[in-house]
Design an enzyme around this catalytic site. Structure first.
Site, PDB file in Angstrom:
ATOM      1  N   CYS A   1       6.613   0.322   7.027  1.00 31.63           N
ATOM      2  CA  CYS A   1       6.139   1.462   6.251  1.00 31.63           C
ATOM      3  C   CYS A   1       7.239   1.874   5.287  1.00 31.63           C
ATOM      4  O   CYS A   1       8.402   1.971   5.677  1.00 31.63           O
ATOM      5  CB  CYS A   1       5.808   2.616   7.201  1.00 31.63           C
ATOM      6  SG  CYS A   1       5.166   4.076   6.363  1.00 31.63           S
ATOM      7  N   LEU A   2       6.872   2.115   4.030  1.00 33.16           N
ATOM      8  CA  LEU A   2       7.875   2.506   3.030  1.00 33.16           C
ATOM      9  C   LEU A   2       8.493   3.861   3.366  1.00 33.16           C
ATOM     10  O   LEU A   2       9.543   4.195   2.839  1.00 33.16           O
ATOM     11  CB  LEU A   2       7.243   2.540   1.634  1.00 33.16           C
ATOM     12  CG  LEU A   2       6.754   1.185   1.101  1.00 33.16           C
ATOM     13  CD1 LEU A   2       6.089   1.356  -0.255  1.00 33.16           C
ATOM     14  CD2 LEU A   2       7.902   0.185   1.010  1.00 33.16           C
TER      15      LEU A   2
ATOM     16  N   HIS B   1      -3.849   1.378   7.795  1.00 32.07           N
ATOM     17  CA  HIS B   1      -2.513   1.993   7.814  1.00 32.07           C
ATOM     18  C   HIS B   1      -2.471   3.172   6.834  1.00 32.07           C
ATOM     19  O   HIS B   1      -1.984   4.258   7.178  1.00 32.07           O
ATOM     20  CB  HIS B   1      -1.483   0.914   7.445  1.00 32.07           C
ATOM     21  CG  HIS B   1      -0.069   1.390   7.328  1.00 32.07           C
ATOM     22  ND1 HIS B   1       0.944   0.930   8.151  1.00 32.07           N
ATOM     23  CD2 HIS B   1       0.519   2.261   6.475  1.00 32.07           C
ATOM     24  CE1 HIS B   1       2.083   1.530   7.801  1.00 32.07           C
ATOM     25  NE2 HIS B   1       1.859   2.330   6.781  1.00 32.07           N
ATOM     26  N   GLU B   2      -3.001   2.959   5.621  1.00 32.98           N
ATOM     27  CA  GLU B   2      -2.929   4.011   4.590  1.00 32.98           C
ATOM     28  C   GLU B   2      -3.830   5.194   4.931  1.00 32.98           C
ATOM     29  O   GLU B   2      -3.467   6.350   4.712  1.00 32.98           O
ATOM     30  CB  GLU B   2      -3.295   3.440   3.217  1.00 32.98           C
ATOM     31  CG  GLU B   2      -2.425   2.280   2.729  1.00 32.98           C
ATOM     32  CD  GLU B   2      -0.932   2.540   2.845  1.00 32.98           C
ATOM     33  OE1 GLU B   2      -0.508   3.703   2.768  1.00 32.98           O
ATOM     34  OE2 GLU B   2      -0.185   1.554   3.028  1.00 32.98           O
TER      35      GLU B   2
ATOM     36  N   GLY C   1       0.835  -1.193   0.000  1.00 33.74           N
ATOM     37  CA  GLY C   1       0.000   0.000   0.000  1.00 33.74           C
ATOM     38  C   GLY C   1       0.873   1.246   0.000  1.00 33.74           C
ATOM     39  O   GLY C   1       2.041   1.191   0.384  1.00 33.74           O
TER      40      GLY C   1
ATOM     41  N   GLN D   1       3.040  10.046   0.871  1.00 34.39           N
ATOM     42  CA  GLN D   1       4.315   9.344   0.691  1.00 34.39           C
ATOM     43  C   GLN D   1       4.928   9.633  -0.684  1.00 34.39           C
ATOM     44  O   GLN D   1       6.072   9.283  -0.951  1.00 34.39           O
ATOM     45  CB  GLN D   1       4.119   7.834   0.870  1.00 34.39           C
ATOM     46  CG  GLN D   1       3.686   7.455   2.283  1.00 34.39           C
ATOM     47  CD  GLN D   1       3.508   5.963   2.424  1.00 34.39           C
ATOM     48  OE1 GLN D   1       2.483   5.416   2.031  1.00 34.39           O
ATOM     49  NE2 GLN D   1       4.502   5.284   2.973  1.00 34.39           N
TER      50      GLN D   1
ATOM     51  N   HIS E   1      -2.251   7.488   7.264  1.00 37.22           N
ATOM     52  CA  HIS E   1      -1.295   8.388   6.601  1.00 37.22           C
ATOM     53  C   HIS E   1      -1.976   9.695   6.181  1.00 37.22           C
ATOM     54  O   HIS E   1      -1.366  10.754   6.214  1.00 37.22           O
ATOM     55  CB  HIS E   1      -0.731   7.737   5.325  1.00 37.22           C
ATOM     56  CG  HIS E   1       0.528   6.956   5.543  1.00 37.22           C
ATOM     57  ND1 HIS E   1       1.695   7.524   5.986  1.00 37.22           N
ATOM     58  CD2 HIS E   1       0.818   5.646   5.342  1.00 37.22           C
ATOM     59  CE1 HIS E   1       2.651   6.596   6.061  1.00 37.22           C
ATOM     60  NE2 HIS E   1       2.140   5.439   5.672  1.00 37.22           N
TER      61      HIS E   1
HETATM   62 ZN    ZN Z   1       3.060   3.614   5.658  1.00 40.61          ZN
END
Ligand code: ZN
Length: 179
Positions: free
Chosen positions: A104-105, A146-147, A61, A66, A150
Site C-alpha cells: 500500500c502506498l 483494496h481501494e 491504485g 490517500q 480504503h
Molecule cells: Zn492502499
C-alpha cells in the site's frame, strides 16, 4: 494492529512534494468517506492529482483518502488496463477467492498476502459522471477491493495473513519476489 516502521524505512513515511501520498498513522486513512454528490471541476482536478501521484509512485491504485480527501472515489491502473477513476464505487457481486501479495502506498515497504474475491462487479460512475459496471478478475479485482476498503477506513494490514507480513526495501531485496 500497530505497525512499527523500522528506522531504515522512516524516510518513506515523510509526506512532501516528492511523496504526496498520505501515510499511516494519519487519521484520514481510518475514516469512512462520503459519497460524491456531483462531479465538479474540483473532483476532476482531484482525479488528475491522484492519477499523477499513482503513476509517480508506480502504484496500481490509489484511493481519495490517500490524497487527504474524504470522498468515495479511487483510481486504478493494473497491468495493461487503461487508467480509470471510479466514483462512489459499490461491489455488487463477488465470486471465488484468490490469495496474493499486497502492499500500500500509505504503508510503504510493507507487504503480505491477503485473501480477496477472485472476481467482482464494481458499479459506480466514471469521471464524466456516467454510470459504469466493471467486471474485474484477478489483479484488477484485487486492486479494486483494496481501494474500496480504503473508502471505509480499512487497510490491507487489517486482512493480511500475519505470517506473511514483511518489509521490502524499495530498491528490492534479492530474497523477495517483486510484485
Ligand atoms: Zn492502499
Amino acid at each position: 494492529m500497530e505497525i512499527v516502521v523500522p528506522d531504515e524505512f522512516q524516510y518513506l513515511y515523510v509526506q512532501d512534494q516528492e511523496r504526496p501520498v498520505v501515510k499511516i498513522p494519519h487519521p484520514i486513512l481510518r475514516q469512512s468517506c462520503t459519497e460524491v454528490a456531483r462531479v465538479t471541476p474540483k473532483i476532476e482536478k482531484l482525479i488528475d492529482t491522484m492519477m499523477k501521484a499513482m503513476k509517480k509512485a508506480n502504484g496500481v491504485g490509489l484511493a481519495a483518502p490517500q490524497m487527504g480527501s474524504g470522498l468515495r472515489l479511487f483510481v486504478m491502473q493494473p497491468l495493461e488496463m487503461k487508467p480509470m477513476a471510479v466514483i462512489n464505487p459499490v461491489i455488487t457481486e463477488k465470486h471465488g477467492e484468490q490469495v496474493g501479495e499486497e502492499g500500500c502506498l500509505s504503508i510503504p515497504g510493507l507487504y503480505g498476502d491477503v485473501q480477496r474475491a477472485l472476481k467482482v462487479v464494481v458499479e459506480g460512475f466514471d469521471r464524466k459522471g456516467r454510470g459504469i459496471a466493471l467486471e474485474l478478475e484477478g489483479l484488477p479485482a484485487r486492486v479494486a477491493q483494496h481501494e474500496i476498503d480504503h473508502l471505509d477506513g480499512v487497510l490491507f494490514i487489517d486482512k493480511v495473513d500475519l505470517a506473511t507480513l514483511h518489509w521490502v526495501h524499495p530498491g528490492g531485496d534479492p530474497d523477495d519476489e517483486e510484485n
